[in-house]
Write an enzyme that holds these catalytic residues in place. Structure first.
Site, mmCIF file in Angstrom:
data_model
loop_
_atom_site.group_PDB
_atom_site.id
_atom_site.type_symbol
_atom_site.label_atom_id
_atom_site.label_comp_id
_atom_site.label_asym_id
_atom_site.label_seq_id
_atom_site.Cartn_x
_atom_site.Cartn_y
_atom_site.Cartn_z
ATOM 1 N N TYR A 31 33.351 11.798 -89.781
ATOM 2 C CA TYR A 31 32.299 9.882 -90.166
ATOM 3 C C TYR A 31 32.726 10.077 -91.567
ATOM 4 O O TYR A 31 32.881 9.091 -92.612
ATOM 5 C CB TYR A 31 31.245 10.246 -90.140
ATOM 6 N N ASN A 82 26.246 -1.475 -88.678
ATOM 7 C CA ASN A 82 26.879 -0.588 -88.560
ATOM 8 C C ASN A 82 25.599 -0.456 -87.922
ATOM 9 O O ASN A 82 24.755 0.253 -87.913
ATOM 10 C CB ASN A 82 27.479 0.962 -89.237
ATOM 11 N N ASP A 95 20.373 -9.109 -78.852
ATOM 12 C CA ASP A 95 19.505 -10.377 -79.036
ATOM 13 C C ASP A 95 19.435 -11.599 -80.328
ATOM 14 O O ASP A 95 18.910 -12.228 -80.990
ATOM 15 C CB ASP A 95 18.213 -10.383 -78.266
ATOM 16 N N HIS A 108 32.620 -0.226 -86.774
ATOM 17 C CA HIS A 108 32.015 1.353 -86.845
ATOM 18 C C HIS A 108 33.170 2.311 -88.116
ATOM 19 O O HIS A 108 33.885 2.193 -88.310
ATOM 20 C CB HIS A 108 32.593 1.887 -85.800
ATOM 21 N N ILE A 109 32.578 3.497 -88.591
ATOM 22 C CA ILE A 109 33.786 4.129 -89.264
ATOM 23 C C ILE A 109 34.737 5.050 -88.024
ATOM 24 O O ILE A 109 35.793 4.483 -89.287
ATOM 25 C CB ILE A 109 32.124 5.205 -90.377
ATOM 26 N N SER A 110 34.089 5.357 -87.725
ATOM 27 C CA SER A 110 35.668 6.327 -86.111
ATOM 28 C C SER A 110 36.033 5.356 -85.053
ATOM 29 O O SER A 110 35.167 4.434 -85.539
ATOM 30 C CB SER A 110 34.166 7.107 -85.909
ATOM 31 N N ARG A 119 30.759 5.160 -75.821
ATOM 32 C CA ARG A 119 31.373 4.541 -76.953
ATOM 33 C C ARG A 119 32.234 3.640 -76.546
ATOM 34 O O ARG A 119 32.544 2.789 -77.769
ATOM 35 C CB ARG A 119 31.632 5.389 -78.205
#
Length: 152
Positions: A31, A82, A95, A108-110, A119
């Site tokens: 990260y 995120n 929802d 998403h950082i990665s 994932r």
């Protein structure tokens, strides 16, 4: 929630899910060393450059996240989120994200697609106007810029 509104435009809601409060110390090889404060600062600077404010919040409690989304109806231009681990598990979050009826950008950082197979699935992606992954915290900047393009 911090609130840095700079214009009469409705602010962008910046939401960060579980464990993102640990940015800078949690798995820096994955990260990076930037903190959540760095994320918020980058988001606020980018939004201000484009004439928008940011309402930023982070929580490790799913119900709190849902409440913030519900409370934002009629009060925001769009959402940059995120979702952290809720990306792969929370139908409730997906929802809730349609309730405000504004564009949603998922960040998403990665690069989640280079990580564990679980994932690779997102409950948020099907309702998002876009997904940005793997660019570190710069992904938040890209998401805000795209969100502004969608709402202006």
């Amino acid at each position: 929630m911090s609130d840095a509104e700079v214009t009469d435009r409705l602010p962008i809601l910046l939401l960060n899910g579980p464990n993102l409060n640990m940015l800078g110390t949690r798995e820096p090889a994955v990260y990076g060393s930037d903190t959540l404060a760095d994320v918020v600062d980058l988001a606020e600077r980018t939004a201000a450059e484009l004439g928008f404010g940011v309402r930023a919040a982070q929580t490790n409690h799913e119900g709190q996240m849902l409440d913030w989304i519900h409370e934002s109806v009629g009060k925001i231009s769009g959402i940059v989120i995120n979702p952290g681990g809720w990306t792969h598990t929370s139908v409730a979050l997906a929802d809730a994200l349609v309730v405000p009826d504004v564009p949603v950008l998922e960040v998403h950082i990665s690069n989640v697609h280079r990580r564990e197979a679980f994932r690779h699935h997102s409950y948020v992606s099907p309702i998002a106007a876009g997904v940005i992954a793997g660019y570190g915290i710069r992904g938040y900047e890209f998401a805000i810029r795209r969100l502004v393009e969608l709402v202006v």
